[in-house]
Design an enzyme around this catalytic site. Structure first.
Site, PDB file in Angstrom:
ATOM      1  N   GLU A  54      -0.803   7.677  -6.240  1.00 53.61           N
ATOM      2  CA  GLU A  54      -1.173   6.858  -7.397  1.00 53.61           C
ATOM      3  C   GLU A  54      -2.630   6.955  -7.828  1.00 53.61           C
ATOM      4  O   GLU A  54      -2.951   6.673  -8.986  1.00 53.61           O
ATOM      5  CB  GLU A  54      -0.842   5.387  -7.121  1.00 53.61           C
ATOM      6  CG  GLU A  54      -1.747   4.746  -6.096  1.00 53.61           C
ATOM      7  CD  GLU A  54      -1.455   3.246  -5.928  1.00 53.61           C
ATOM      8  OE1 GLU A  54      -0.714   2.682  -6.737  1.00 53.61           O
ATOM      9  OE2 GLU A  54      -1.990   2.661  -4.983  1.00 53.61           O
ATOM     10  N   ASP A 105       5.424  -0.376  -6.875  1.00 53.96           N
ATOM     11  CA  ASP A 105       4.203  -0.661  -7.629  1.00 53.96           C
ATOM     12  C   ASP A 105       3.046   0.155  -7.075  1.00 53.96           C
ATOM     13  O   ASP A 105       2.019   0.299  -7.724  1.00 53.96           O
ATOM     14  CB  ASP A 105       3.869  -2.151  -7.555  1.00 53.96           C
ATOM     15  CG  ASP A 105       2.724  -2.539  -8.479  1.00 53.96           C
ATOM     16  OD1 ASP A 105       2.814  -2.219  -9.684  1.00 53.96           O
ATOM     17  OD2 ASP A 105       1.743  -3.148  -8.008  1.00 53.96           O
ATOM     18  N   ARG A 122       0.848  -1.188   0.000  1.00 57.21           N
ATOM     19  CA  ARG A 122       0.000   0.000   0.000  1.00 57.21           C
ATOM     20  C   ARG A 122       0.886   1.241   0.000  1.00 57.21           C
ATOM     21  O   ARG A 122       1.860   1.318   0.750  1.00 57.21           O
ATOM     22  CB  ARG A 122      -0.927   0.020   1.232  1.00 57.21           C
ATOM     23  CG  ARG A 122      -2.057  -1.002   1.169  1.00 57.21           C
ATOM     24  CD  ARG A 122      -3.099  -0.584   0.136  1.00 57.21           C
ATOM     25  NE  ARG A 122      -4.163  -1.556   0.004  1.00 57.21           N
ATOM     26  CZ  ARG A 122      -4.197  -2.537  -0.892  1.00 57.21           C
ATOM     27  NH1 ARG A 122      -3.182  -2.698  -1.716  1.00 57.21           N
ATOM     28  NH2 ARG A 122      -5.226  -3.364  -0.955  1.00 57.21           N
ATOM     29  N   HIS A 168       0.444  -0.224 -10.110  1.00 56.53           N
ATOM     30  CA  HIS A 168      -0.431  -1.185  -9.422  1.00 56.53           C
ATOM     31  C   HIS A 168      -0.618  -2.434 -10.290  1.00 56.53           C
ATOM     32  O   HIS A 168      -1.720  -2.921 -10.513  1.00 56.53           O
ATOM     33  CB  HIS A 168      -1.791  -0.542  -9.128  1.00 56.53           C
ATOM     34  CG  HIS A 168      -2.338  -0.925  -7.787  1.00 56.53           C
ATOM     35  ND1 HIS A 168      -2.267  -0.123  -6.693  1.00 56.53           N
ATOM     36  CD2 HIS A 168      -2.958  -2.056  -7.372  1.00 56.53           C
ATOM     37  CE1 HIS A 168      -2.833  -0.708  -5.656  1.00 56.53           C
ATOM     38  NE2 HIS A 168      -3.249  -1.902  -6.043  1.00 56.53           N
TER      39      HIS A 168
END
Length: 342
Positions: A274, A269, A245, A306
């Protein structure tokens, strides 16, 4: 059971349509529009909505959905940070998720990010495309014999422990609920850091790990667990990976750590900024002073959007679990284990 599927991408439609043949009582209408308070009225006449991690399932959205008779929110992801769970409870709405769709896929992606950032594979690829075969600035470190620190050893963290052990690394785990089987039976964790007064001794891991990968849950205690103080306790040149997260990490602190040379390589990621970017094409935009642009300016940082879960196997599991929950709600039967949020 009529479901409005928000934020549809081509792969979503393909994977869910493929599984729908086994769920004759479920009908899905797909829309590319994401779920927000402004788009919630589109769900008028539907029994449920299906949303992803980048949806806005806050109080206003839920109240609008409830006003139109929507009783079920199907999150096609493991996390449910986007949902105001307390408001959903008050409204009598059910919220479900997909608790674990492909831990191995995420763990593999985490190691891929670590390797790419450490060995500057992304930079080498660009150079070769431009007929530049110079190796200057591309030196990395050998992972064999190094120490991996895995924060959170649930299904994803455990999968990464197995990968790290396969690389010949010494593996340290950090978890409030250590999985002793990973030590005694699988032999993929060499030790867990101590737990003192109900708190995990992360400082010990920070001081010893050459590679640190986050797989912790996001809550009030773990918010910004990676900050200036924790980064200062890490080894110089540490490889840092986050596929969990974004808000586990203070982005500005991480940027300072990269600039200071404390972070030798980073694979991200997920990151705090984001939500505006996830699964969006913003090629024609200037991101200005955004954190994303700052991360991308560093040669030792690799970023994906993601993407860690994104395999054919994971998409199929997401579709099946989501549709199982929709069918269970319609028939009044049991939901998929561990999938009910409220």
């Amino acid at each position: 059971m009529k479901i409005l599927f928000y934020g549809t991408a081509s792969y979503d439609k393909d994977s869910f349509t493929k599984e729908l043949k086994d769920y004759p009582d479920v009908k899905i209408d797909f829309t590319e529009t994401n779920l927000t308070p402004m788009t919630a009225p589109l769900a008028r006449g539907y029994d449920a909505v299906c949303a992803f991690v980048n949806a806005d399932c806050g109080a206003m959205t839920l109240e609008i959905l409830s006003g139109f008779g929507v009783k079920l929110v199907l999150m096609r992801c493991a996390g449910f940070d986007a949902v105001n769970v307390e408001v959903a409870k008050d409204l009598g709405m059910k919220v479900t998720r997909v608790p674990a769709y492909s831990p191995e896929a995420i763990a593999e992606h985490a190691m891929g990010l670590a390797l790419c950032a450490n060995r500057r594979i992304h930079k080498g690829y660009i150079r070769v495309r431009e007929n530049n075969f110079d190796l200057t600035g591309l030196v990395g470190v050998t992972l064999h014999g190094k120490t991996a620190g895995i924060i959170g050893t649930g299904r994803i963290g455990a999968a990464l422990c197995r990968i790290c052990k396969g690389f010949g690394m010494y593996v340290i785990g950090a978890d409030l609920y250590p999985n002793q089987k990973l030590i005694d039976e699988e032999h993929v964790v060499d030790e867990y850091v101590d737990i003192k007064d109900g708190k995990v001794d992360y400082d010990s891991l920070y001081a010893r790990a050459d590679l640190i990968s986050l797989h912790a849950f996001l809550n009030e205690e773990s918010y910004h667990m990676i900050n200036d103080d924790s980064i200062s306790k890490m080894k110089d040149g540490v490889i840092f990976v986050n596929t969990a997260r974004g808000a586990l990490v203070d982005s500005n602190a991480l940027i300072r750590g990269i600039r200071a040379g404390k972070i030798g390589a980073a694979g991200l990621d997920v990151y705090e900024e984001e939500n505006a970017n996830v699964y969006q094409d913003r090629e024609d935009e200037i991101l200005g002073s955004s954190i994303t642009a700052r991360f991308c300016s560093f040669p030792n940082v690799v970023m994906t959007s993601h993407q860690a879960f994104f395999t054919k196997e994971a998409l199929g599991e997401i579709a099946r679990v989501t549709l199982d929950n929709a069918q269970a709600f319609a028939h009044g039967t049991d939901f998929v284990p561990r999938s009910v949020v409220c």
